[in-house]
Each structure stands twice: as structure tokens, then as C-alpha cells.
Scaffold this motif. Sequence first.
Motif, mmCIF file in Angstrom:
data_model
loop_
_atom_site.group_PDB
_atom_site.id
_atom_site.type_symbol
_atom_site.label_atom_id
_atom_site.label_comp_id
_atom_site.label_asym_id
_atom_site.label_seq_id
_atom_site.Cartn_x
_atom_site.Cartn_y
_atom_site.Cartn_z
ATOM 1 N N ARG A 2 10.100 50.738 55.373
ATOM 2 C CA ARG A 2 10.079 51.282 54.010
ATOM 3 C C ARG A 2 11.266 52.232 53.866
ATOM 4 N NH1 ARG A 2 5.158 51.783 51.319
ATOM 5 N NH2 ARG A 2 6.380 52.808 49.691
ATOM 6 N N GLN A 3 12.038 52.024 52.813
ATOM 7 C CA GLN A 3 13.138 52.958 52.534
ATOM 8 C C GLN A 3 12.575 54.207 51.881
ATOM 9 O OE1 GLN A 3 17.260 51.762 51.309
ATOM 10 N NE2 GLN A 3 16.576 52.578 49.355
ATOM 11 N N ILE A 4 12.933 55.356 52.417
ATOM 12 C CA ILE A 4 12.393 56.628 51.945
ATOM 13 C C ILE A 4 13.438 57.343 51.094
ATOM 14 C CG2 ILE A 4 11.461 58.864 52.633
ATOM 15 C CD1 ILE A 4 9.647 56.505 53.304
ATOM 16 N N LEU A 63 12.205 75.324 54.664
ATOM 17 C CA LEU A 63 13.236 74.343 54.322
ATOM 18 C C LEU A 63 12.642 72.933 54.466
ATOM 19 C CD1 LEU A 63 16.338 75.905 56.093
ATOM 20 C CD2 LEU A 63 15.764 75.975 53.659
ATOM 21 N N GLN A 64 11.875 72.540 53.459
ATOM 22 C CA GLN A 64 11.121 71.300 53.527
ATOM 23 C C GLN A 64 11.343 70.447 52.286
ATOM 24 O OE1 GLN A 64 7.198 72.822 56.035
ATOM 25 N NE2 GLN A 64 6.996 72.384 53.879
ATOM 26 N N VAL A 65 11.023 69.161 52.441
ATOM 27 C CA VAL A 65 11.070 68.239 51.315
ATOM 28 C C VAL A 65 10.126 67.067 51.619
ATOM 29 C CG1 VAL A 65 13.075 66.987 52.262
ATOM 30 C CG2 VAL A 65 12.565 66.852 49.811
ATOM 31 N N LEU A 66 9.481 66.545 50.573
ATOM 32 C CA LEU A 66 8.611 65.367 50.706
ATOM 33 C C LEU A 66 9.282 64.144 50.082
ATOM 34 C CD1 LEU A 66 5.016 66.658 49.847
ATOM 35 C CD2 LEU A 66 5.848 65.906 52.076
ATOM 36 N N SER A 67 8.785 62.977 50.447
ATOM 37 C CA SER A 67 9.320 61.737 49.880
ATOM 38 C C SER A 67 8.767 61.511 48.479
ATOM 39 C CB SER A 67 8.952 60.547 50.768
ATOM 40 O OG SER A 67 7.543 60.343 50.763
ATOM 41 N N SER A 68 9.476 60.704 47.715
ATOM 42 C CA SER A 68 8.973 60.312 46.400
ATOM 43 C C SER A 68 7.880 59.259 46.542
ATOM 44 C CB SER A 68 10.118 59.744 45.549
ATOM 45 O OG SER A 68 11.127 60.702 45.365
ATOM 46 N N GLU A 69 7.983 58.425 47.592
ATOM 47 C CA GLU A 69 7.048 57.300 47.761
ATOM 48 C C GLU A 69 5.769 57.745 48.468
ATOM 49 O OE1 GLU A 69 11.267 56.007 47.831
ATOM 50 O OE2 GLU A 69 10.071 57.376 49.077
ATOM 51 N N SER A 70 4.652 57.281 47.989
ATOM 52 C CA SER A 70 3.404 57.453 48.726
ATOM 53 C C SER A 70 3.307 56.331 49.742
ATOM 54 C CB SER A 70 2.207 57.415 47.778
ATOM 55 O OG SER A 70 2.098 56.152 47.147
ATOM 56 N N VAL A 76 4.495 63.796 58.196
ATOM 57 C CA VAL A 76 3.796 63.165 57.071
ATOM 58 C C VAL A 76 2.790 64.190 56.560
ATOM 59 C CG1 VAL A 76 4.070 60.795 57.888
ATOM 60 C CG2 VAL A 76 2.034 62.103 58.548
ATOM 61 N N ALA A 77 2.498 64.122 55.252
ATOM 62 C CA ALA A 77 1.604 65.126 54.664
ATOM 63 C C ALA A 77 0.920 64.548 53.435
ATOM 64 C CB ALA A 77 2.383 66.387 54.285
ATOM 65 N N TYR A 78 -0.241 65.137 53.103
ATOM 66 C CA TYR A 78 -0.880 64.824 51.830
ATOM 67 C C TYR A 78 -0.106 65.517 50.708
ATOM 68 C CZ TYR A 78 -4.937 63.312 54.609
ATOM 69 O OH TYR A 78 -5.781 62.678 55.481
ATOM 70 N N LYS A 79 -0.219 64.981 49.514
ATOM 71 C CA LYS A 79 0.534 65.529 48.390
ATOM 72 C C LYS A 79 0.048 66.926 48.008
ATOM 73 C CE LYS A 79 2.587 64.107 44.024
ATOM 74 N NZ LYS A 79 2.704 63.012 43.026
ATOM 75 N N ASP A 80 -1.246 67.217 48.270
ATOM 76 C CA ASP A 80 -1.786 68.519 47.855
ATOM 77 C C ASP A 80 -1.577 69.610 48.899
ATOM 78 O OD1 ASP A 80 -3.527 67.558 49.739
ATOM 79 O OD2 ASP A 80 -5.355 67.877 48.559
ATOM 80 N N PRO A 126 -3.356 59.067 50.335
ATOM 81 C CA PRO A 126 -2.023 58.535 50.637
ATOM 82 C C PRO A 126 -1.162 59.620 51.278
ATOM 83 C CG PRO A 126 -2.693 57.933 48.416
ATOM 84 C CD PRO A 126 -3.712 58.916 48.912
ATOM 85 N N LEU A 127 -0.244 59.230 52.134
ATOM 86 C CA LEU A 127 0.635 60.173 52.825
ATOM 87 C C LEU A 127 2.038 60.111 52.237
ATOM 88 C CD1 LEU A 127 -0.550 59.458 56.459
ATOM 89 C CD2 LEU A 127 -0.856 61.615 55.247
ATOM 90 N N TYR A 128 2.802 61.189 52.480
ATOM 91 C CA TYR A 128 4.192 61.262 52.051
ATOM 92 C C TYR A 128 5.026 61.674 53.250
ATOM 93 C CZ TYR A 128 2.515 60.970 47.254
ATOM 94 O OH TYR A 128 1.917 60.541 46.095
#
Length: 555
Positions: free
Chosen positions: A381-383, A423-430, A450-454, A532-534
Motif C-alpha cells: 500500500r502506498q502511504i 514530531l509526528q504525522v499520521l497517514s491519510s489512508e486507513s 500504527v495508531a487509531y485515529k482517535d 482501522p489503523l493509520y
Amino acid sequence: MALQLDEEKLCCSVCLDLLKDPVTIPCGHSYCMSCVKSRWDKEDPKKIYSCPQCKQTFTPRPVLVISSLLADIVKALKKTRLHVAPADRYYATPGDVACDFCAGRKLKAHKSCLMCRVSYCELHLQPHYESPAFEKHKLVGPSKYLQEKFCSRHDEVMKVFCRNDQQTICVLCSMDEHKDHDTVSAAVERNEKRRELGVSRQKIQHRIQDREKDVKVLQQEMEAINRSADEAVRASKKIFTELVGLIEKRSSTVTEEIRSQQKTEVSRAKELQVKLEEEIAELRKKDAELEQLTHTDDHIQFLHNYFLLSHLSESTDSPRLNIHPLQYFEDVIAAVSEARDELQDILFREGLKISLKVSEVDVLLPQPEPKTRDEFLQYYRQITLDANTVNAGLSLSEENRKATVMREKQLYCSHANRFTDWLQVLSSESLTGRCYWEVERSSGGISVAVAYKDISRTGSESGFGNNDKSWALGCFDISYNFRHNNIRTSLSGPKSSRVGVYLDHKAGTLSFYSVSETMTLLHKVQTTFTQPLYAGLWKVYIIPKSFKSQYNDTL
């Protein structure tokens, strides 16, 4: 039918055959003398003797006397049976043991004799029951493999088992070539093997039960899939029908608007047309009068009528002079076409998302985890990184697939999803189903997570691995560690600038790999994912308040 009933009543309940030397014990039940004697001999140490059927006990041991009446009845029954043509079910068929003495069509064997090495039907077996010459012959159930029961060397019945060579032997063999071997009677070994078979059967039965449970789970899974698919088809049809209805409704509205505007414009044109035609008629009349005037010879009359006829009424405004050209409805067609193209693009994009969700439906079947990189890449999967979550100390580039630590604070708009303290960032894709992606770092330490959105966006607990909503692999120049729920585990593994992450969301597995020429497992998580994870990236130090540091690294 009566003869058959008598035959059943004259059978011994121990050997299930016709009574031989019938005896009747005190409780009234009858048995073969040898059967009841053998039974009571085993009970002798207790000095209490019982009936095999009703279990009534006797003390002392009853004296057994052959019942002459029963013996005569059994003998007469046997003679009667010998003269009755056997039914088809008594004839030997392929797979049955046939009587060796029958000529022509052979009957089924009733017993095999180990002394004679021959199988007999009931007719030819009678001498073994009646003649004392056969008293010591050993009768067994009908067997196709009589010869295999005898030693090929000594031609004796094999009654001994050699545990060293795991084979049956005769008594002479046990005193000869198997003299020093561990030997027991075949009966003892059979009992031992029966116990082992019992254990094996228990294991098999447990496996059968486990597999039956698995089959039941799969059946329930298939039923759930079918129900869910039926509901999805029903709901999808309803939604698309509503969408088609909306389009048809909008089409009707546009048609009505076009027709209404058409009616208005045509009415205006007709109104103008009437005015123009009236003016044309008036002008034609005036022209005829003027033409007639030109032919008048009377000078006074000419001048008098000239002043009356030369005056023209005011002209009707010409549309070519006073109004813009009519636009008609070409622009409407263009607008509808544009709407169609936009809707087509939306349906295409959303169709891809829908197809992806459909392909993510997966029955939880046991599947081996990929081993090679090519196998992992089947789930690639492209992130892309979400600009609304990125901390102001990071800069995104290369279409939001690269994050770089900056010396100065970036000017991002305020957003509730933005990380403020790490200094963090999450992916757009679930991420659901089976997914694989890779992260490459340039230098310094990072966490691949990997993390939950909440997950929290502020405070120390918002760092990946500092809570129960995220799982993070720390990658450093000389070591690795894993963090979850603020518990840290030190890891070892080959150093590599590239880390692969494999997620099987439904199975609840999350694996981190060091990627070089080979795939080396660094850590594997087995849990239950409830959302879902991010994908996440974290530069392993808290942001300085001034946003000024010596670092300018790429995640």
C-alpha cells in the motif's frame, strides 16, 4: 418364521452361536457349558458366580449338567437347517470369506480352523462340533489370511510378538533366532497396542471435534458473509436507485426550465413578429398611396395630398438594432455536459474506493505469513501523509510521502487533528485487511508506528507507543525497541535504513521487518484491533519550543 424364532432363542448369549452342550443354571438362563465354565473360572477367586444375563449371583458354584432336552432340540434344529436351501444372503460374494469345502457356488465361511487351515460354512463345520476328533481344533472367525498366521520357517501358529523386530513369531522362533529379544504373547502386545490405539483415537477424536468446530465457525462465517452481502446489495441498489432518481428528477427539472424558457422566448418573438407584420402592412398601404400620388396631374391636389401622405408613423424597433442576439440553449448543453463529466469523475473515484472496500472483505482463514519481499509486496500500500496531522516541526514534500525535520516552525493552519507536542504525522489512508508498506530513514532515530485515529494529539501520552492506541518500533543507529501502552521492549536485529511493516488487521497481527537483501523479523504483535489503523512516523525527540535545532533530517 417359527423356526427362525426358535433358533434365536437357542443361541448362547456369550458366544452368540447355537448352544453347544447346553446347560441351564439356577436362574433359568441357558448357555454353552464351555462358555459358562470359562466365565465362572475367571470369577473363581471371588467365590461368587453370576449369570451373564441377569447378573444373579450364586454361592457355592452351581454344578453344571447338560440339558438333554435342549441338546436334542438344538441337534434337531441343526439337521433341519442342513436340509434347507440357503438363502442368497448366505452365499459368498466378492469380499467375503468362502467355504473351502463347498463345491459349485460357495457359501459364506462361518469359522476358520487354525489346525485344518481351512474355512468352513455352517454345514461343513458340523463335524468340528460333533466329532471328538476335532475337540482340540482352534476355531476362529472366518479369515482370508489363515496362512499369514503361520510361521514360514517352522509352520507353527504365530502366537508371540518380538518387540525388538516388531513382528509376530512362533514359539520356536522365540527360542531360536529371537532368543534374547524382548518377546511377549501376541495377546499381551495386542492389548498394549489397543491402549495406544485408544490414545491415538482420542487424539483423532479431539482433532475431529476441533475441525468440526472450525467447520461450524466457517459455516457461520459463510452465513454471515451471505447475509452481509445480501444486505450490501440491497442497500447499494437502494442508494443507486435514489441517485438515479435524483438525476432523473434533476433532468425533469432542467427539461421543465428549458421548456418554460422556450415558451417565454417564443411568445416574445411571436409578439414582436405580429408588430412587425402590422408595420409591414401599414407601410405597404402607405407605399401604394404614394405611388398613386405620383401619377396625379393636378398640381394643387398633389401638393395638398403630399403633406397628408408624406408623414410616416414611428417605426417598430428592429431586434437587430436594439436587443442582443438570442443565446438559445447551447450553453445549457455545455453546462449539463460539464455536470456529467464531474459526476463521472466522482463515480470513478468513489467506485475505486468502493471496489477497494469490497476487496478488503476477507474470511479469516489460516494463511502463512509472507516470507520473501516479493510475497510481501503483493500486499503493498502506498502511504501518503496527512497534512492536517503533521506537527509544525515537520515539512511534507514529494506529494506528502516524505517528512523532514525543520529548524523553523512551519506555518500550518490550525486543525484539531494536528500533533502539537511530538514530531509526528499520521497517514491519510486507513489500513484494514492485509497491508504492507516500507519506511526509509536517512539518519538519526525514528519510530515507525500504527495508531487509531482517535489517538490524543497533545501531551506526553500523545507520543506513538505511549498509549494503548498505538504501536511503535523505535529505529536507531545501533539498536531497536518496541513501545506500546508506555511499555518499552528492547530488540535486536540487523541494521538497515529500510523498515517493512506488515499488517493483517483481521488476524490481529502486526510485524516489523528489517529490509535489505533479506527480510528479518524484528518484532511481531498479536492482538485484536478494534478500529482501522493509520501508519505513523515519529522523530524520536520532543520538539523544542523555539523550533530551532541542529537537526534537519528526513523521516
